[in-house]
Design a protein around this motif. Structure first.
Motif, PDB file in Angstrom:
ATOM      1  N   GLY A   1       0.751  -1.326   0.202  1.00  0.00           N
ATOM      2  CA  GLY A   1      -0.144  -0.057  -0.450  1.00  0.00           C
ATOM      3  C   GLY A   1       1.175   1.448   0.088  1.00  0.00           C
ATOM      4  O   GLY A   1       1.465   1.191   0.945  1.00  0.00           O
ATOM      5  N   SER A   2       0.889   2.487  -1.328  1.00  0.00           N
ATOM      6  CA  SER A   2       1.314   3.553  -0.887  1.00  0.00           C
ATOM      7  C   SER A   2       0.609   4.980  -1.184  1.00  0.00           C
ATOM      8  O   SER A   2       0.829   5.990  -2.026  1.00  0.00           O
ATOM      9  N   GLY A   3      -1.174   4.816  -0.530  1.00  0.00           N
ATOM     10  CA  GLY A   3      -1.242   5.639   0.552  1.00  0.00           C
ATOM     11  C   GLY A   3      -0.435   6.338   1.379  1.00  0.00           C
ATOM     12  O   GLY A   3       0.152   5.701   1.802  1.00  0.00           O
ATOM     13  N   ASN A   4      -1.362   7.066   1.866  1.00  0.00           N
ATOM     14  CA  ASN A   4      -0.231   8.232   2.758  1.00  0.00           C
ATOM     15  C   ASN A   4       0.164   7.318   3.834  1.00  0.00           C
ATOM     16  O   ASN A   4       0.978   7.408   5.054  1.00  0.00           O
ATOM     17  N   VAL A   5      -0.991   6.797   4.694  1.00  0.00           N
ATOM     18  CA  VAL A   5      -0.615   5.288   5.643  1.00  0.00           C
ATOM     19  C   VAL A   5       0.578   4.675   5.354  1.00  0.00           C
ATOM     20  O   VAL A   5       1.079   5.042   6.190  1.00  0.00           O
ATOM     21  N   GLY A   6       0.625   4.287   4.474  1.00  0.00           N
ATOM     22  CA  GLY A   6       1.556   2.869   3.827  1.00  0.00           C
ATOM     23  C   GLY A   6       2.973   3.640   4.272  1.00  0.00           C
ATOM     24  O   GLY A   6       3.786   3.381   4.366  1.00  0.00           O
ATOM     25  N   LEU A   7       2.774   4.777   3.438  1.00  0.00           N
ATOM     26  CA  LEU A   7       3.886   5.706   3.092  1.00  0.00           C
ATOM     27  C   LEU A   7       4.428   5.814   5.030  1.00  0.00           C
ATOM     28  O   LEU A   7       5.901   6.161   5.385  1.00  0.00           O
ATOM     29  N   VAL A   8       3.854   6.684   5.045  1.00  0.00           N
ATOM     30  CA  VAL A   8       3.726   7.510   7.115  1.00  0.00           C
ATOM     31  C   VAL A   8       4.409   6.301   7.801  1.00  0.00           C
ATOM     32  O   VAL A   8       5.786   6.139   8.612  1.00  0.00           O
ATOM     33  N   VAL A   9       3.816   5.134   7.603  1.00  0.00           N
ATOM     34  CA  VAL A   9       4.427   4.280   8.216  1.00  0.00           C
ATOM     35  C   VAL A   9       5.389   3.364   8.376  1.00  0.00           C
ATOM     36  O   VAL A   9       6.348   2.506   9.129  1.00  0.00           O
ATOM     37  N   SER A  10       6.095   3.426   6.770  1.00  0.00           N
ATOM     38  CA  SER A  10       6.933   2.550   6.664  1.00  0.00           C
ATOM     39  C   SER A  10       7.482   3.392   7.148  1.00  0.00           C
ATOM     40  O   SER A  10       9.279   2.740   6.938  1.00  0.00           O
ATOM     41  N   PHE A  11       7.894   4.812   6.672  1.00  0.00           N
ATOM     42  CA  PHE A  11       9.100   5.430   7.724  1.00  0.00           C
ATOM     43  C   PHE A  11       9.327   5.271   8.925  1.00  0.00           C
ATOM     44  O   PHE A  11      10.405   5.387   9.189  1.00  0.00           O
ATOM     45  N   GLN A  12       8.198   4.867   9.486  1.00  0.00           N
ATOM     46  CA  GLN A  12       7.845   5.079  10.975  1.00  0.00           C
ATOM     47  C   GLN A  12       8.489   3.537  11.354  1.00  0.00           C
ATOM     48  O   GLN A  12       9.567   3.168  12.369  1.00  0.00           O
ATOM     49  N   LEU A  13       8.728   2.094  10.416  1.00  0.00           N
ATOM     50  CA  LEU A  13       9.080   1.159  10.889  1.00  0.00           C
ATOM     51  C   LEU A  13      10.489   1.865  10.715  1.00  0.00           C
ATOM     52  O   LEU A  13      10.920   0.831  11.668  1.00  0.00           O
ATOM     53  N   ALA A  14      11.142   2.481   9.612  1.00  0.00           N
ATOM     54  CA  ALA A  14      12.581   2.683  10.291  1.00  0.00           C
ATOM     55  C   ALA A  14      13.196   3.136  11.094  1.00  0.00           C
ATOM     56  O   ALA A  14      14.097   3.179  11.116  1.00  0.00           O
ATOM     57  N   GLN A  15      12.543   3.789  11.896  1.00  0.00           N
ATOM     58  CA  GLN A  15      12.305   4.821  12.483  1.00  0.00           C
ATOM     59  C   GLN A  15      12.806   3.388  14.272  1.00  0.00           C
ATOM     60  O   GLN A  15      13.603   4.280  14.560  1.00  0.00           O
TER      61      GLN A  15
ATOM     62  N   THR B   1       7.288 -10.258   8.192  1.00  0.00           N
ATOM     63  CA  THR B   1       6.239  -8.923   8.649  1.00  0.00           C
ATOM     64  C   THR B   1       5.791  -8.325   8.036  1.00  0.00           C
ATOM     65  O   THR B   1       6.475  -8.548   6.748  1.00  0.00           O
ATOM     66  N   ILE B   2       4.275  -9.050   6.800  1.00  0.00           N
ATOM     67  CA  ILE B   2       4.070  -8.270   6.192  1.00  0.00           C
ATOM     68  C   ILE B   2       2.535  -7.450   6.494  1.00  0.00           C
ATOM     69  O   ILE B   2       1.303  -7.680   7.686  1.00  0.00           O
ATOM     70  N   CYS B   3       3.332  -5.746   6.276  1.00  0.00           N
ATOM     71  CA  CYS B   3       2.233  -5.102   6.778  1.00  0.00           C
ATOM     72  C   CYS B   3       1.472  -4.320   5.793  1.00  0.00           C
ATOM     73  O   CYS B   3       1.377  -4.192   4.587  1.00  0.00           O
ATOM     74  N   LEU B   4       0.030  -3.999   6.038  1.00  0.00           N
ATOM     75  CA  LEU B   4      -1.066  -4.111   4.924  1.00  0.00           C
ATOM     76  C   LEU B   4      -1.480  -2.527   5.151  1.00  0.00           C
ATOM     77  O   LEU B   4      -2.396  -2.501   6.076  1.00  0.00           O
ATOM     78  N   ALA B   5      -1.236  -1.293   3.952  1.00  0.00           N
ATOM     79  CA  ALA B   5      -2.110  -0.293   4.085  1.00  0.00           C
ATOM     80  C   ALA B   5      -2.842  -0.543   3.322  1.00  0.00           C
ATOM     81  O   ALA B   5      -2.485   0.522   2.295  1.00  0.00           O
ATOM     82  N   VAL B   6      -3.877  -0.773   2.922  1.00  0.00           N
ATOM     83  CA  VAL B   6      -4.939  -1.205   1.543  1.00  0.00           C
ATOM     84  C   VAL B   6      -6.153  -0.260   2.020  1.00  0.00           C
ATOM     85  O   VAL B   6      -7.319  -0.554   1.346  1.00  0.00           O
ATOM     86  N   GLY B   7      -6.141   0.705   2.821  1.00  0.00           N
ATOM     87  CA  GLY B   7      -7.275   1.566   2.769  1.00  0.00           C
ATOM     88  C   GLY B   7      -8.349   1.362   3.868  1.00  0.00           C
ATOM     89  O   GLY B   7      -8.401   0.805   4.551  1.00  0.00           O
ATOM     90  N   LEU B   8      -9.027   2.428   3.960  1.00  0.00           N
ATOM     91  CA  LEU B   8      -9.901   2.286   5.153  1.00  0.00           C
ATOM     92  C   LEU B   8     -11.437   2.542   4.945  1.00  0.00           C
ATOM     93  O   LEU B   8     -11.847   2.484   3.662  1.00  0.00           O
ATOM     94  N   SER B   9     -12.110   1.358   6.008  1.00  0.00           N
ATOM     95  CA  SER B   9     -14.086   1.554   5.423  1.00  0.00           C
ATOM     96  C   SER B   9     -14.695   2.377   7.184  1.00  0.00           C
ATOM     97  O   SER B   9     -14.213   2.092   7.571  1.00  0.00           O
TER      98      SER B   9
END
Length: 524
Positions: free
Chosen positions: A156-170, A243-251
């Motif tokens: 997932g490359s929406g804002n959630v996926g991008l922000v969380v990816s950076f925080q995972l690196a942090q 680990t596989i992290c899913l950021a595929v949208g919200l409902s």
């Protein structure tokens, strides 16, 4: 049965904002939330918000949460935690599970601010331990201080996926890849760029074939998909991950509104089943209002403004405000909300390919497909300039609603203008003093201070740095390019921290002069 003027369901950013506005008008307000602490998603959000001063720009999410809680307490809002609202009925009666008991409450008005739930996707092995949602990863990292895994693939490359990816690196995790079935990145380019320059590769038009492992995730296979999202044989790629992290949208979590009999509509652009509402957030049942993601998925800044509007209109509905005062208050909030809904990522542009900025500049195709602006594209943007001595270089290349850099510079070197989505530009007549406030204030970490004439044959680049351990002066390593690859040797010549920087450290590295416009990250 206990009775209140206003019942708010959900103690997230929209619910608390609504409760505060209503309580300020003298209403007796209670907020119910199923969690053991209020604030919703805000306390997971350690990054700085976008927008303007009015939108809490450059303030980290958890700090905004603390401010809202303090404001709610001062206003006399009652907050009931570990309280799950399990039923809502047309006469504005709700049932709440608290512990092992069910209690009944009645409100003269109700605001539903239940937010949204993470979507999931199914693939072979998707039920294995180690497949988690991005929100769960944030909870583990930012609330409990627990690493979600060591080697992680993000889908997932929406804002959630991008922000969380950076925080995972942090957090010290290795993000081995960021994958999305869409042909282009869905979130802000500045979020993608700060992930890319840490070395995370992007695989667009790819998705997961299967998760591997017997009793937990040990690997993952992805493959390229065609325009119909069907796997292309022979394009499979394997990664060793735990680990596989899913950021595929919200409902939207709109079940209570359906239960009460509110008119609903299926709107994919707003996230799914959402209530039919008027301009003030009132549903088809008079006195029942909504705010935040339950009425359509947006950013937390928008949710807070929607909450304020709902609280104000509920106060008017119950006679705590006159029409003129309500209209004035709502109008100012709607103007602020409209500002956040402008630019390339406005709701009206969802799903569209925007090829030019508002200024008529070609969008970076490389950014959309690979996560970073190519070296031969970056010079076309107004924030990228060359000067003698220290000067800001702003690699903000998309029209997003954000302008804290303009206010941060004490010498007014940066200008955006009245239109909040305009690309930042450098005032050629202003003199940069190298204070670094613009670098620290940029929510997208897209501003750098460059001195192309530092000393013969060398330049310096000052970058925002939010990783530990913090490098020290004299440390030697490598400068990484926008794509995360090593482009040159680099030496740390200065490390600055200050309360005004709000935990964004300024790292100044010395690099060869011809790398001044290419080196954008440091690795020791």
């Amino acid at each position: 049965m206990k009775r209140y003027d206003l019942i708010v369901v959900g103690a997230g950013p929209s619910g608390l904002s609504a409760a505060i506005e209503a309580a300020k008008k003298g209403m007796r307000v209670i907020v119910f939330d199923e969690n053991d602490r209020p604030g919703g998603q805000l306390f997971k959000q350690i990054h700085k918000f976008f927008g303007s001063k009015e939108h809490k720009a450059k303030v980290r999410g958890f700090k905004i949460g603390e401010e809202l809680l303090e404001e709610a307490a001062k206003a006399g809002v009652e907050v009931s935690l570990n309280s799950t609202v399990v039923g809502m009925y047309q006469d504005k009666e709700i049932t709440v599970r608290q512990g092992e008991e069910i209690f009944h409450y009645k409100g003269d008005a109700i605001i539903i601010a239940t937010g949204a739930a993470e979507n999931m996707v199914t693939f072979e092995g998707w039920t294995l331990p180690g497949v988690i949602g991005a929100g769960a990863a944030q909870t583990m990292m930012n609330l409990h201080g627990v690493k979600p895994g060591n080697k992680i693939l993000m889908l997932g490359s929406g804002n959630v996926g991008l922000v969380v990816s950076f925080q995972l690196a942090q957090c010290g995790c290795e993000v081995v890849a960021l994958v999305d079935a869409a042909p282009r990145i869905g979130g802000y380019g500045v979020h993608a760029a700060k992930v890319a320059r840490t070395g995370v590769p992007f695989y667009l038009s790819h998705t997961i074939v299967k998760a591997e492992g017997e009793d937990h995730v040990t690997g993952v296979t992805i493959a390229e998909v065609d325009s119909h999202f069907q796997f292309i044989p022979g394009t499979e790629k394997h990664f060793d991950v735990d680990t596989i992290c899913l950021a595929v949208g919200l409902s939207p979590m709109s079940q209570l509104l359906k239960m009460a009999g509110c008119d609903m509509v299926d709107d994919p652009k707003r996230g799914g089943q959402v209530p039919v509402v008027d301009e003030y957030g009132e549903t088809s049942i008079k006195g029942i209002f909504v705010a935040g993601d339950v009425s359509g998925i947006e950013e937390a800044s928008s949710a807070m403004i929607e909450g304020r509007i709902a609280g104000i209109t509920a106060a008017k509905y119950l006679g705590y405000m006159e029409e003129a005062e309500m209209q004035e208050s709502v109008s100012s909030n709607e103007n602020a909300l409209d500002g956040l809904r402008q630019g390339m990522f406005a709701p009206k542009n969802r799903g569209k390919l925007i090829e030019k900025t508002e200024e008529g500049i070609d969008i970076s195709i490389n950014l959309l497909k690979k996560g970073f602006v190519a070296d031969d594209e970056i010079e076309r943007f107004p924030g990228v300039t060359h000067q003698v001595g220290v000067h800001p270089v702003m690699e903000c290349t998309q029209n997003i609603p954000c302008n804290p850099c303009q206010d941060a510079c004490p010498k007014h070197c940066i200008r955006i203008g009245d239109h909040i989505t305009a690309l930042p530009a450098v005032d050629e007549f202003a003199k940069c003093i190298g204070c670094g406030m613009c670098v620290a204030s940029c929510s997208g970490q897209a501003i750098f201070l460059v001195d192309e004439t530092y000393e013969p044959g060398f330049a310096t680049v000052t970058i925002p740095y939010e990783f530990l351990p913090l490098p020290e002066k004299g440390d030697k390593g490598y400068g990484l390019g926008r794509d995360g690859s090593k482009v040159c040797e680099a030496e740390v010549v200065e490390v600055r921290t200050a309360k005004a920087f709000d935990h964004t450290n300024l790292l100044t590295i010395k690099v060869p002069a011809d790398m001044a416009m290419k080196a954008r990250f440091f690795r020791g």
